[in-house]
Write a protein that holds these residues in place. Structure first.
Motif, PDB file in Angstrom:
ATOM      1  N   ALA A  17       0.801  -1.217   0.000  1.00 18.84           N
ATOM      2  CA  ALA A  17       0.000   0.000   0.000  1.00 18.84           C
ATOM      3  C   ALA A  17       0.835   1.268   0.000  1.00 18.84           C
ATOM      4  CB  ALA A  17      -0.937   0.004   1.206  1.00 18.84           C
ATOM      5  N   ARG A  21      -0.893   3.227  -3.008  1.00 16.77           N
ATOM      6  CA  ARG A  21      -2.101   3.558  -2.273  1.00 16.77           C
ATOM      7  C   ARG A  21      -3.082   4.356  -3.123  1.00 16.77           C
ATOM      8  NH1 ARG A  21      -2.297   7.007   3.337  1.00 16.77           N
ATOM      9  NH2 ARG A  21      -4.551   7.129   3.467  1.00 16.77           N
ATOM     10  N   ASN A  22      -2.582   5.333  -3.871  1.00 20.64           N
ATOM     11  CA  ASN A  22      -3.469   6.156  -4.692  1.00 20.64           C
ATOM     12  C   ASN A  22      -4.151   5.328  -5.767  1.00 20.64           C
ATOM     13  OD1 ASN A  22      -2.775   8.382  -3.224  1.00 20.64           O
ATOM     14  ND2 ASN A  22      -1.269   9.110  -4.680  1.00 20.64           N
ATOM     15  N   MET A  25      -6.849   3.091  -4.083  1.00 18.15           N
ATOM     16  CA  MET A  25      -8.029   3.852  -3.671  1.00 18.15           C
ATOM     17  C   MET A  25      -8.838   4.302  -4.889  1.00 18.15           C
ATOM     18  SD  MET A  25      -8.350   3.841  -0.468  1.00 18.15           S
ATOM     19  CE  MET A  25      -7.584   2.262  -0.260  1.00 18.15           C
ATOM     20  N   ASN A  70     -13.779  15.491  -5.723  1.00 13.74           N
ATOM     21  CA  ASN A  70     -12.463  14.988  -6.066  1.00 13.74           C
ATOM     22  C   ASN A  70     -11.706  15.855  -7.062  1.00 13.74           C
ATOM     23  OD1 ASN A  70     -12.441  12.597  -4.435  1.00 13.74           O
ATOM     24  ND2 ASN A  70     -14.147  11.956  -5.712  1.00 13.74           N
ATOM     25  N   THR A 145     -13.968   7.558  -0.359  1.00 14.50           N
ATOM     26  CA  THR A 145     -12.816   6.670  -0.465  1.00 14.50           C
ATOM     27  C   THR A 145     -11.717   7.306  -1.292  1.00 14.50           C
ATOM     28  OG1 THR A 145     -14.232   4.737  -0.307  1.00 14.50           O
ATOM     29  CG2 THR A 145     -12.068   4.401  -1.251  1.00 14.50           C
ATOM     30  N   PHE A 148     -10.363  10.779   0.711  1.00 14.39           N
ATOM     31  CA  PHE A 148      -9.622  10.653   1.954  1.00 14.39           C
ATOM     32  C   PHE A 148      -8.734   9.418   2.024  1.00 14.39           C
ATOM     33  CE2 PHE A 148     -13.409  13.163   3.122  1.00 14.39           C
ATOM     34  CZ  PHE A 148     -12.754  14.336   3.372  1.00 14.39           C
ATOM     35  N   GLY A 149      -8.788   8.563   1.025  1.00 15.84           N
ATOM     36  CA  GLY A 149      -7.960   7.360   1.047  1.00 15.84           C
ATOM     37  C   GLY A 149      -6.639   7.519   0.351  1.00 15.84           C
ATOM     38  N   ARG A 150      -6.456   8.581  -0.404  1.00 12.07           N
ATOM     39  CA  ARG A 150      -5.220   8.724  -1.151  1.00 12.07           C
ATOM     40  C   ARG A 150      -4.224   9.566  -0.373  1.00 12.07           C
ATOM     41  NH1 ARG A 150      -7.310  12.844  -5.832  1.00 12.07           N
ATOM     42  NH2 ARG A 150      -7.533  14.576  -4.428  1.00 12.07           N
ATOM     43  N   SER A 151      -2.973   9.397  -0.721  1.00 11.98           N
ATOM     44  CA  SER A 151      -1.918  10.171  -0.060  1.00 11.98           C
ATOM     45  C   SER A 151      -1.589  11.393  -0.904  1.00 11.98           C
ATOM     46  CB  SER A 151      -0.669   9.304   0.155  1.00 11.98           C
ATOM     47  OG  SER A 151      -0.134   8.941  -1.094  1.00 11.98           O
TER      48      SER A 151
END
Length: 156
Positions: A17, A21-22, A25, A70, A145, A148-151
């Motif tokens: 991850a 991660r991006n 997500m 987004n 998701t 707020f899930g991405r870096s």
């Protein structure tokens, strides 16, 4: 005596991850968005007489909410990397707030339609109402998701 003591599972290469991660997500958000629309299209195909055209407005507003939420990065809201435009970070914050309001409104309106038109009236089939609510809930969940899930490393 444990019989699986020396068994070692190989690490899953595609599920690290850290730097992926991006991408993960984004894929999860896309799957949630696709599933929501797929459920509604299925309900409309199976029960076309129970779904009015105006019910699709909730899904359209949910989709617009996903795009609005987004399209603003977290650094633009904080004001770190955003000094252009006529409103700056306040404009970005207002834009994302309006997107969240649209998303919540779509979920609440679809729940209202579910209760008013499919549950309390004892409709012959309640699946179209549940599909409408699930569509908007999954679109909103996909929006959260992705947001707020991405870096911040790769996409800002």
């Amino acid at each position: 005596m444990p019989c699986l003591e020396n068994v070692q599972m190989p690490t899953c290469v595609w599920f690290e991850a850290g730097e992926k991660r991006n991408a993960l997500m984004s894929m999860l958000a896309g799957i949630l968005f696709f599933t929501g629309w797929w459920l509604m299209i299925d309900a409309h195909a199976v029960y076309p007489e129970q779904i009015f055209s105006t019910y699709h407005i909730c899904g359209i507003f949910g989709t617009l909410s996903l795009v609005m939420v987004n399209s603003v990065t977290n650094s633009q809201i904080r004001g770190d990397a955003y000094n252009g435009g006529c409103l700056g970070s306040r404009g970005a914050g207002g834009w994302i707030f309006l997107g969240f309001v649209m998303g919540f409104s779509a979920v609440i309106a679809s729940f209202w339609i579910l209760i008013a038109d499919f549950v309390s009236t004892k409709a012959t089939h309640s699946w179209p109402g549940f599909a409408l609510f699930l569509q908007n809930f999954l679109i909103f969940l996909g929006s959260l998701t992705f947001k707020f899930g991405r870096s911040e490393d790769q996409w800002g």
